[in-house]
Motif scaffolding. Structure first.
Motif, PDB file in Angstrom:
ATOM      1  N   ALA A  22       0.834  -1.189   0.000  1.00 23.83           N
ATOM      2  CA  ALA A  22       0.000   0.000   0.000  1.00 23.83           C
ATOM      3  C   ALA A  22       0.872   1.243   0.000  1.00 23.83           C
ATOM      4  N   ASN A  74      -9.340  -5.628  -0.805  1.00 23.67           N
ATOM      5  CA  ASN A  74      -8.211  -4.920  -0.193  1.00 23.67           C
ATOM      6  C   ASN A  74      -7.334  -5.950   0.524  1.00 23.67           C
ATOM      7  N   ASN A 111      -4.181  -6.172   1.298  1.00 27.41           N
ATOM      8  CA  ASN A 111      -3.241  -5.737   2.336  1.00 27.41           C
ATOM      9  C   ASN A 111      -3.942  -5.486   3.669  1.00 27.41           C
ATOM     10  N   ALA A 112      -5.108  -4.835   3.620  1.00 27.27           N
ATOM     11  CA  ALA A 112      -5.835  -4.534   4.853  1.00 27.27           C
ATOM     12  C   ALA A 112      -6.348  -5.813   5.511  1.00 27.27           C
ATOM     13  N   SER A 119      -3.407  -7.796   7.021  1.00 25.89           N
ATOM     14  CA  SER A 119      -2.933  -7.155   8.255  1.00 25.89           C
ATOM     15  C   SER A 119      -3.856  -7.499   9.420  1.00 25.89           C
ATOM     16  N   TRP A 120      -5.163  -7.560   9.151  1.00 24.41           N
ATOM     17  CA  TRP A 120      -6.121  -7.968  10.186  1.00 24.41           C
ATOM     18  C   TRP A 120      -5.856  -9.402  10.638  1.00 24.41           C
ATOM     19  N   ALA A 155      -0.271  -3.067   5.440  1.00 25.38           N
ATOM     20  CA  ALA A 155      -0.890  -1.756   5.223  1.00 25.38           C
ATOM     21  C   ALA A 155      -1.151  -1.116   6.568  1.00 25.38           C
ATOM     22  N   ASN A 156      -1.142   0.205   6.583  1.00 27.49           N
ATOM     23  CA  ASN A 156      -1.535   0.912   7.804  1.00 27.49           C
ATOM     24  C   ASN A 156      -3.041   0.783   8.042  1.00 27.49           C
ATOM     25  N   LEU A 157      -3.792   0.758   6.943  1.00 29.55           N
ATOM     26  CA  LEU A 157      -5.233   0.550   7.042  1.00 29.55           C
ATOM     27  C   LEU A 157      -5.493  -0.925   7.294  1.00 29.55           C
ATOM     28  N   VAL A 158      -6.213  -1.224   8.367  1.00 25.88           N
ATOM     29  CA  VAL A 158      -6.500  -2.611   8.742  1.00 25.88           C
ATOM     30  C   VAL A 158      -7.997  -2.868   8.575  1.00 25.88           C
ATOM     31  N   PHE A 159      -8.337  -3.979   7.973  1.00 28.58           N
ATOM     32  CA  PHE A 159      -9.731  -4.369   7.795  1.00 28.58           C
ATOM     33  C   PHE A 159     -10.449  -4.404   9.145  1.00 28.58           C
ATOM     34  N   ASP A 160     -11.672  -3.904   9.158  1.00 30.78           N
ATOM     35  CA  ASP A 160     -12.482  -3.903  10.376  1.00 30.78           C
ATOM     36  C   ASP A 160     -13.834  -4.536  10.054  1.00 30.78           C
TER      37      ASP A 160
END
Length: 428
Positions: free
Chosen positions: A8, A177, A179-180, A183-184, A217-222
């Motif tokens: 990302a 996404n 990467n997100a 990361s999660w 990624a800095n953005l993490v799936f929520d």
């Protein structure tokens, strides 16, 4: 398909910069579209192409393979006890790194031989190929709470999320996404626990440098909830995760004090291939089975849950890229243009029952001044040469840290794979 599997934060070159590279860039874009970022080829008989792929017993009678009982993977130092030819492939280390774990049935057991080009211990950045490890570690953590990959979290099916990680496309409600989402997964497992799977908790690698302590990624799936429910409704669990990557005490920054140029999740072809080989043989080699997973978790990783016409293919089978398919076809039918009709070659050689499960990782690295591509894959060729199945880990890079050069690295990796597959299948 856009190159979504890069880290990302990458930006495309300006139109002016693209124009300056017009003498070579159009060909790269064609390769990117048709090979590197293309949807995977699929076997003609998808229903018969199964993860439970068994190699044959014929052929290669003068070649040594060793079973798990002979090697004893439960004790450190197993790398010295396996049947191996670490310099088997005629691939220059300058061209790339490659390792294959080849399988054969010996009586009632599976046995293996390890083949490389002398680079099996070289560290590299695995990029997104390590998302297989992130998912595996997350599912082990979920199983401790009584649920697994055949579950949903809120509105999201785990199977859709893992397919989206590999396909870089929307699948079910998963938005692509990769990467997100990955990361999660890693934030569920925790980096200490995930890294421990390389060492005392599972693989027992001799190389202490191998680890997974970064993110994607800095953005993490929520998913909006911590409640997981098994798809059959038989179990629920609350599974927490770190909200931010840096909340994890085991997290390391990319250029941490203990990190070399390979970053915060350095791996080797041996580490990656061994991890995937053990997952692939979960049902048939109990000695190396993951301590926390069930067979259904690995089914989701390899195949997703293809239970409807809108989701016919999932998991690692949906992993993008056609380099390995083309290399296999080139080895089976060396005369050109076999790689340009790889599906037909593979179908003809296996009655349409072949399988490739794969995960690519790629990106331009400013720290190394290079653009790189990594492939981790499991291959099944039922009926061909009596039945061949093997695990592949390979890496290639080229000078120049640009997104466009990733396509050049991919073409170099295909060269590595072409040489590798011709040698591997040529001695069958």
């Amino acid at each position: 398909m856009p190159r979504l599997f890069l880290l990302a934060g990458l930006t495309l070159l300006s139109a002016a910069a693209m124009a300056e590279k017009a003498d070579w860039q159009p060909a790269n874009r064609v390769y990117d579209r048709d090979v590197l970022s293309a949807a995977p080829l699929l076997p003609a008989d998808l229903d018969a192409a199964t993860r439970r792929c068994e190699p044959g017993t014929g052929g290669l009678e003068d070649v040594e393979y060793r079973s798990a009982a002979e090697v004893d993977y439960s004790q450190h130092g197993w790398e010295q006890r396996v049947a191996a030819d670490w310099a088997f492939f005629n691939v220059s280390p300058y061209l790339g790194k490659v390792l294959v774990i080849d399988s054969r049935r010996q009586g009632d057991t599976l046995a293996f031989r390890y083949l490389a080009n002398g680079t099996q211990g070289d560290l590299y950045e695995p990029w997104s190929s390590s998302k297989v490890m992130a998912f595996t570690a997350a599912m082990a953590a979920a199983r401790e709470q009584g649920v697994g990959a055949d579950a949903s979290v809120g509105d999201y099916r785990i199977a859709d999320l893992v397919t989206s990680v590999h396909s870089y496309a929307q699948h079910g409600l998963a938005d692509g996404n990769s990467n997100a989402i990955a990361s999660w997964f890693l934030n569920i497992a925790g980096r200490d626990a995930a890294t421990a799977l390389f060492h005392d908790r599972w693989l027992k690698l001799s190389d202490p440098r191998v680890r997974i302590r970064g993110a994607y990624a800095n953005l993490v799936f929520d998913p909006g909830t911590t409640t997981w429910r098994s798809d059959d409704g038989s179990a629920t669990a609350t599974i927490d995760s770190f909200k931010a990557n840096t909340d994890d005490p085991g997290y390391q920054a990319y250029r941490c004090d203990d990190c070399d140029l390979t970053g915060n999740k350095p791996m080797t072809t041996l580490a990656e291939a061994e991890w995937l080989k053990r997952l692939a043989t979960h049902d048939t080699v109990p000695e190396t089975r993951h301590p926390g997973l069930q067979s259904s978790d690995i089914d989701v990783l390899f195949e997703g849950l293809a239970d409807g016409p809108d989701r016919p293919v999932g998991g690692m089978r949906a992993g993008i890229g056609r380099m390995l398919h083309r290399a296999l076809a080139d080895a089976i039918v060396p005369e050109e243009p076999s790689k340009d009709d790889a599906k037909a070659v593979l179908d003809n050689a296996t009655d349409g029952r072949w399988s490739v499960w794969q995960k690519l990782g790629a990106g331009p690295s400013e720290t190394r001044g290079a653009s790189e591509l990594v492939m981790l894959a499991q291959v099944c060729l039922p009926g061909y040469q009596g039945g061949r199945t093997f695990t592949v880990a390979a890496q290639a890079g080229v000078p120049g840290a640009t997104e466009e050069n990733v396509s050049v690295a991919a073409q170099r990796l295909e060269q590595v794979l072409a040489i590798t597959m011709r040698q591997l299948l040529g001695d069958g």
